[in-house]
Design a protein around this motif. Structure first.
Motif: not given
Length: 197
Positions: A39-48
Motif C-alpha cells: 500500500k505504501r509502495l503504491v501510494f508512492a506512485y499514485v500519490k492519492n
C-alpha cells in the motif's frame, strides 16, 4: 535498524508449491506479510489515497490470479513488488489518471492556501523520515522516485531493483545517483530559501 522485512519468511520451491496449492490461504498470508508495504509502495506512485486503495486491491487480485505462474526464480517479495509496480504504471498511463490529475491541478490552483490533510500512507512514509525529505522525494520525476523509494525506503539492492523494474542494473545505479543529486539540489535550494530570510 531492523525493518518489517527482516521477519518475513522466505519460501523455497516446496514452500511456494504449498502456497500455490491453496490460493485463498496464500493470498491471506501474502496480504498479512506485504499488505501495508505494498500500500505504501503504491501510494508512492499514485500519490492519492483513494486510488491507492483501488490499485492495491488490483495488485492482490492479480497475485491471486497469477500465483500458479510464480516459478520461484526470484524472491516472492520481488515478484510481488514487480506486479505492484506494473499496476501502478498502468494506472499512471491510463486516461482516467491523466484526466484526474488535470482536474486536481485545476482544483488545487484555485485553493492554493488550503492545507490538505495528511493521509495514513503519507504518515507511514514520513514515520522515519523528515516531512521535508518526504515531500522532496514525492516531487521527483517517477523514474528517480521509484528507485529512491525501493533502495532507501524498501531497502532493496540495485540487483533486486533491476529485476523488479526489468531494467539494466547500470541504469538503476545511474538513476539512483542522479536521483540523489536531484534530492540534494532540491533540499539545498529549499534550505537556502529559508536561510536567506
Amino acid at each position: 535498524m531492523a525493518t518489517q522485512d527482516t521477519f518475513h519468511p522466505t519460501y523455497d520451491k516446496e514452500g511456494i508449491k504449498e502456497l500455490q496449492s491453496n490460493p485463498a490461504l496464500a493470498i491471506e498470508t501474502i496480504m498479512d506479510m506485504y499488505g501495508d508495504e505494498i500500500k505504501r509502495l503504491v501510494f508512492a506512485y499514485v500519490k492519492n489515497s483513494a486510488d491507492t486503495d483501488d490499485v492495491t486491491q488490483e495488485v492482490f487480485v492479480t497475485i491471486y490470479q497469477k500465483l500458479n505462474t510464480f516459478k520461484g526464480n526470484s524472491s516472492l517479495k520481488s515478484w510481488i513488488y514487480s506486479i505492484a509496480i506494473n499496476k501502478c504504471k498502468d494506472y499512471l498511463r491510463s486516461w482516467h489518471a491523466r484526466n484526474k490529475r488535470l482536474r486536481e491541478k485545476l482544483i488545487t490552483s484555485s485553493h492554493t492556501m488550503k492545507k490538505e490533510e495528511i493521509t495514513p500512507e503519507e504518515q507511514a512514509l514520513q514515520r522515519d523520515h523528515s516531512s521535508e525529505l518526504f515531500r522532496t522525494v514525492m516531487d521527483l520525476p517517477i523514474k528517480y522516485r521509484e528507485i529512491i523509494i525501493l533502495f532507501y525506503f524498501k531497502e532493496l539492492s540495485t540487483g533486486e531493483i533491476s529485476k523488479i523494474l526489468d531494467m539494466n542494473e547500470a541504469t538503476v545505479r545511474t538513476r539512483l545517483t542522479r536521483g540523489r543529486q536531484k534530492l540534494k539540489e532540491c533540499l539545498s535550494s529549499e534550505k537556502g530559501g529559508v536561510y536567506r530570510g
